[in-house]
Scaffold this motif. Structure first.
Motif, PDB file in Angstrom:
ATOM      1  N   PRO A 402       0.825  -1.206   0.000  1.00 44.50           N
ATOM      2  CA  PRO A 402       0.000   0.000   0.000  1.00 44.50           C
ATOM      3  C   PRO A 402       0.857   1.252   0.000  1.00 44.50           C
ATOM      4  O   PRO A 402       1.914   1.290   0.624  1.00 44.50           O
ATOM      5  N   PRO A 403       0.414   2.293  -0.729  1.00 46.87           N
ATOM      6  CA  PRO A 403       1.158   3.551  -0.748  1.00 46.87           C
ATOM      7  C   PRO A 403       1.192   4.202   0.639  1.00 46.87           C
ATOM      8  O   PRO A 403       0.389   3.846   1.499  1.00 46.87           O
ATOM      9  N   ASP A 404       2.078   5.164   0.798  1.00 47.17           N
ATOM     10  CA  ASP A 404       2.261   5.841   2.090  1.00 47.17           C
ATOM     11  C   ASP A 404       0.998   6.460   2.660  1.00 47.17           C
ATOM     12  O   ASP A 404       0.817   6.506   3.864  1.00 47.17           O
ATOM     13  N   TRP A 405       0.146   6.987   1.766  1.00 44.12           N
ATOM     14  CA  TRP A 405      -0.956   7.792   2.249  1.00 44.12           C
ATOM     15  C   TRP A 405      -2.187   6.979   2.651  1.00 44.12           C
ATOM     16  O   TRP A 405      -3.147   7.526   3.153  1.00 44.12           O
ATOM     17  N   THR A 406      -2.181   5.654   2.416  1.00 47.21           N
ATOM     18  CA  THR A 406      -3.396   4.900   2.722  1.00 47.21           C
ATOM     19  C   THR A 406      -3.695   4.957   4.217  1.00 47.21           C
ATOM     20  O   THR A 406      -2.811   5.136   5.034  1.00 47.21           O
ATOM     21  N   MET A 407      -4.954   4.768   4.536  1.00 43.09           N
ATOM     22  CA  MET A 407      -5.339   5.060   5.908  1.00 43.09           C
ATOM     23  C   MET A 407      -4.780   4.052   6.902  1.00 43.09           C
ATOM     24  O   MET A 407      -4.477   2.928   6.604  1.00 43.09           O
ATOM     25  N   LYS A 408      -4.677   4.572   8.087  1.00 44.14           N
ATOM     26  CA  LYS A 408      -4.055   3.850   9.175  1.00 44.14           C
ATOM     27  C   LYS A 408      -5.156   3.183   9.990  1.00 44.14           C
ATOM     28  O   LYS A 408      -6.139   3.804  10.351  1.00 44.14           O
ATOM     29  N   ARG A 409      -5.011   1.914  10.238  1.00 51.29           N
ATOM     30  CA  ARG A 409      -5.972   1.255  11.131  1.00 51.29           C
ATOM     31  C   ARG A 409      -5.161   0.284  11.981  1.00 51.29           C
ATOM     32  O   ARG A 409      -5.099  -0.900  11.722  1.00 51.29           O
ATOM     33  N   GLU A 410      -4.519   0.824  12.962  1.00 50.78           N
ATOM     34  CA  GLU A 410      -3.542   0.030  13.695  1.00 50.78           C
ATOM     35  C   GLU A 410      -4.140  -0.862  14.760  1.00 50.78           C
ATOM     36  O   GLU A 410      -3.484  -1.758  15.265  1.00 50.78           O
ATOM     37  N   MET A 411      -5.392  -0.581  15.107  1.00 48.36           N
ATOM     38  CA  MET A 411      -5.990  -1.359  16.196  1.00 48.36           C
ATOM     39  C   MET A 411      -7.229  -2.090  15.707  1.00 48.36           C
ATOM     40  O   MET A 411      -8.273  -2.104  16.335  1.00 48.36           O
ATOM     41  N   LEU A 412      -7.079  -2.677  14.522  1.00 45.00           N
ATOM     42  CA  LEU A 412      -8.219  -3.313  13.875  1.00 45.00           C
ATOM     43  C   LEU A 412      -8.478  -4.697  14.463  1.00 45.00           C
ATOM     44  O   LEU A 412      -7.558  -5.498  14.625  1.00 45.00           O
ATOM     45  N   SER A 413      -9.750  -4.954  14.761  1.00 43.50           N
ATOM     46  CA  SER A 413     -10.116  -6.277  15.260  1.00 43.50           C
ATOM     47  C   SER A 413     -10.295  -7.229  14.079  1.00 43.50           C
ATOM     48  O   SER A 413     -10.353  -6.807  12.923  1.00 43.50           O
ATOM     49  N   ASN A 414     -10.439  -8.508  14.360  1.00 44.57           N
ATOM     50  CA  ASN A 414     -10.675  -9.491  13.308  1.00 44.57           C
ATOM     51  C   ASN A 414     -12.094  -9.369  12.768  1.00 44.57           C
ATOM     52  O   ASN A 414     -13.003  -8.980  13.485  1.00 44.57           O
ATOM     53  N   ARG A 415     -12.232  -9.768  11.491  1.00 46.11           N
ATOM     54  CA  ARG A 415     -13.564  -9.758  10.887  1.00 46.11           C
ATOM     55  C   ARG A 415     -14.115 -11.180  10.999  1.00 46.11           C
ATOM     56  O   ARG A 415     -14.239 -11.910  10.011  1.00 46.11           O
ATOM     57  N   GLY A 416     -14.410 -11.546  12.225  1.00 42.36           N
ATOM     58  CA  GLY A 416     -14.687 -12.946  12.555  1.00 42.36           C
ATOM     59  C   GLY A 416     -15.942 -13.542  11.951  1.00 42.36           C
ATOM     60  O   GLY A 416     -16.115 -14.756  11.970  1.00 42.36           O
ATOM     61  N   THR A 417     -16.827 -12.697  11.405  1.00 43.99           N
ATOM     62  CA  THR A 417     -18.051 -13.273  10.845  1.00 43.99           C
ATOM     63  C   THR A 417     -18.032 -13.278   9.324  1.00 43.99           C
ATOM     64  O   THR A 417     -18.959 -13.765   8.699  1.00 43.99           O
ATOM     65  N   THR A 418     -16.987 -12.714   8.714  1.00 47.64           N
ATOM     66  CA  THR A 418     -16.992 -12.646   7.255  1.00 47.64           C
ATOM     67  C   THR A 418     -15.709 -13.162   6.601  1.00 47.64           C
ATOM     68  O   THR A 418     -15.644 -13.244   5.380  1.00 47.64           O
ATOM     69  N   HIS A 419     -14.679 -13.485   7.373  1.00 44.39           N
ATOM     70  CA  HIS A 419     -13.432 -13.995   6.790  1.00 44.39           C
ATOM     71  C   HIS A 419     -12.990 -15.267   7.522  1.00 44.39           C
ATOM     72  O   HIS A 419     -12.739 -15.235   8.725  1.00 44.39           O
ATOM     73  N   TRP A 420     -12.874 -16.353   6.757  1.00 50.92           N
ATOM     74  CA  TRP A 420     -12.465 -17.615   7.376  1.00 50.92           C
ATOM     75  C   TRP A 420     -11.136 -17.463   8.117  1.00 50.92           C
ATOM     76  O   TRP A 420     -10.958 -17.993   9.213  1.00 50.92           O
ATOM     77  N   SER A 421     -10.214 -16.725   7.521  1.00 51.21           N
ATOM     78  CA  SER A 421      -8.882 -16.637   8.111  1.00 51.21           C
ATOM     79  C   SER A 421      -8.868 -15.830   9.405  1.00 51.21           C
ATOM     80  O   SER A 421      -7.871 -15.811  10.106  1.00 51.21           O
ATOM     81  N   GLU A 422      -9.986 -15.160   9.704  1.00 52.20           N
ATOM     82  CA  GLU A 422     -10.013 -14.331  10.908  1.00 52.20           C
ATOM     83  C   GLU A 422     -10.990 -14.861  11.952  1.00 52.20           C
ATOM     84  O   GLU A 422     -11.386 -14.147  12.877  1.00 52.20           O
ATOM     85  N   LEU A 423     -11.380 -16.118  11.806  1.00 47.05           N
ATOM     86  CA  LEU A 423     -12.291 -16.726  12.774  1.00 47.05           C
ATOM     87  C   LEU A 423     -11.710 -16.650  14.181  1.00 47.05           C
ATOM     88  O   LEU A 423     -10.496 -16.733  14.365  1.00 47.05           O
ATOM     89  N   ALA A 424     -12.593 -16.541  15.148  1.00 47.31           N
ATOM     90  CA  ALA A 424     -12.139 -16.553  16.535  1.00 47.31           C
ATOM     91  C   ALA A 424     -11.610 -17.951  16.873  1.00 47.31           C
ATOM     92  O   ALA A 424     -12.116 -18.952  16.376  1.00 47.31           O
ATOM     93  N   VAL A 425     -10.578 -17.994  17.667  1.00 47.41           N
ATOM     94  CA  VAL A 425      -9.988 -19.274  18.060  1.00 47.41           C
ATOM     95  C   VAL A 425     -10.315 -19.537  19.528  1.00 47.41           C
ATOM     96  O   VAL A 425     -10.147 -18.666  20.373  1.00 47.41           O
ATOM     97  N   VAL A 426     -10.792 -20.736  19.792  1.00 48.74           N
ATOM     98  CA  VAL A 426     -11.156 -21.086  21.165  1.00 48.74           C
ATOM     99  C   VAL A 426     -10.075 -21.998  21.740  1.00 48.74           C
ATOM    100  O   VAL A 426      -9.624 -22.914  21.065  1.00 48.74           O
ATOM    101  N   GLY A 427      -9.663 -21.712  22.973  1.00 50.87           N
ATOM    102  CA  GLY A 427      -8.722 -22.637  23.596  1.00 50.87           C
ATOM    103  C   GLY A 427      -7.437 -21.967  24.005  1.00 50.87           C
ATOM    104  O   GLY A 427      -7.214 -20.803  23.755  1.00 50.87           O
TER     105      GLY A 427
END
Length: 427
Positions: A402-427
DNA sequence: TCTGGGGTCCTAGGACCC
DNA sequence: TCTGGGGTCCTAGGACCC
């Protein structure tokens, strides 16, 4: 004797919606102060009850309150609209189990039409609230009244009076009590009355909701506009404000606009911005199957810094299109010549209007300028969907990093209901 | 150093038409 | 010299919402 049935509006409103969504997959955040930040982690756009209690206000710049907030254990998150949108859709689905009449008013609010005796309606509302909490872990408040304006008002009561159990119905009160509630409500707290109108109303001696209800509707219409007249009539219990379901084909414009994390001054960089935004905005259109007949593009410097500068240009798109190539060409043609290299632009956007449904706008073959028009956009979408966002881009937008100016989202949570790779992990 | 991103609707006034 | 009465469309600006 059975109580007569009545028609009522129930306004269902998620309490501190974004903060509530952040808690779903982080139960440790329940009971802790949580704030959600705008794009670029700029300012506070949502606060949990605990954060409000600390005095954190809506719109406060994060950099100003960060030290204080962190010292009090406030947890900050970057806004994650994908997660909130998905949770919102689930809430609306639950509400539809209770009524065929559900008007989705915003990401965290819906008006639900209910019919029955006041007691039955109250019970239904309480059951809706239990179901949303049980299935999603999200708290909602519900206000019940004969008009949407009054239902909004009642929901404030539901939110701020713990004794009501999250549901407030105006049917529980005798007229004198309703009068007292309206009298205690400043006009600016009403739905549809902003700061400007409140000031002008005060000049006429109208400061609370009861006074607005009793004002002459014709006078309100004459001095203000028909919207405020309807608000006044709704306070009398006369339903007259309709909510238009925001169907895709009724939306009038689509905008994609973002602030940059670092300012942009050069034409080259602005071209790159437009390349990416043209793809973003046209992708929204393709999802909705709409095409646009007009475009405007703009860029501006920071409004809180003198001198403020804003450039924009508009152009018609003939024939209507959702083609990123055409949109990019149009946006750069109207905007780039105005870019002043002495200005530090912090935000830009592309807005498409004069929308209509794709099929209805297909020109006769002999008038179609390019038989392949429109296919490139879909191809880019397809490639990006299968191998990852940003893999394939248009012009200067095809960039692995991404270029320098793209927006910053440093404290982003997982998208646990729409992305398989970001599913919540139990245990 | 660092301050959001979308939308809608109404009204007034001008251009233009018959 | 007299100088109507509608109507539509468009745009800019203002107000509101979350």
């Amino acid at each position: 004797m059975p109580t007569p049935a009545v028609r009522r509006f129930a306004l269902v409103d998620v309490d501190s919606c974004f903060a509530a969504c952040e808690r779903i997959f982080h139960p440790d955040l329940y009971g802790r102060p949580v704030v959600v930040l705008s794009n670029n982690d700029g300012c506070v756009v949502a606060r949990s009850r605990e954060a409000k209690a600390l005095g954190i206000k809506m719109g406060m710049p994060w950099f100003q309150i960060r030290a204080f907030a962190e010292s009090r254990g406030v947890v900050a998150r970057s806004s994650n609209y994908e997660l909130y949108g998905s949770i919102s859709a689930r809430i609306m689905a639950i509400l539809r189990d209770f009524s065929a009449h559900v008007e989705v008013y915003s990401i965290d609010e819906a008006f639900v039409g209910l019919y029955g005796s006041p007691r039955e309606i109250d019970e239904t509302a309480r059951e809706m609230r239990r179901r949303v909490w049980r299935d999603l872990g999200v708290p909602v408040s519900i206000g019940i009244a004969p008009t949407r304006t009054l239902a909004k008002l009642a929901s404030h009561g539901a939110k701020h009076s713990p004794g009501l159990g999250g549901v407030a119905s105006l049917d529980c009160y005798v007229p004198a009590q309703v009068d007292a509630i309206l009298e205690a409500t400043e006009v600016s707290e009403l739905w549809g009355v902003g700061r400007r109108f409140a000031k002008r109303l005060a000049a006429l001696g109208i400061e609370n909701a009861r006074q607005l209800r009793e004002a002459d509707p014709a006078l309100i219409r004459r001095r203000f506009n028909v919207n405020l007249q309807q608000t006044a009539l709704e306070l009398r219990g006369i339903p007259c404000i309709e909510i238009e379901e925001r169907d895709v084909d009724r939306q009038h414009q689509i905008m994609y606009s973002r602030s940059f994390s670092t300012p942009v001054s050069s034409t080259t960089e602005m071209h790159q911005v437009m390349s990416i935004y043209a793809q973003k905005v046209t992708r929204r259109m393709r999802r909705q199957n709409t095409v646009a007949g007009a475009l405007w593009a703009f860029a501006s410097t920071a409004w809180y810094k003198e001198p403020f500068s804003r450039i924009f240009g508009a152009v018609a798109l003939t024939p209507r299109t959702d083609d990123p190539v055409v949109v990019l060409r149009a946006a750069t043609a109207v905007l780039l010549p105005q870019v002043d290299s002495n200005c530090a632009y912090v935000r830009a956007g592309i807005c498409l209007s004069d929308l209509s449904l794709g099929e209805t706008a297909t020109p006769l073959p002999i008038f179609a300028p390019d038989p392949n028009a429109g296919r490139l956009g879909r191809l880019i979408d397809k490639v990006n969907a299968s191998v990852g966002e940003g893999s394939l881009g248009l012009g200067l937008a095809g960039l692995a990093a991404p270029p320098d100016w793209t927006m910053k989202r440093e404290m982003l949570s997982n998208r646990g209901t729409t992305h398989w790779s970001e599913l919540a992990v139990v245990g």
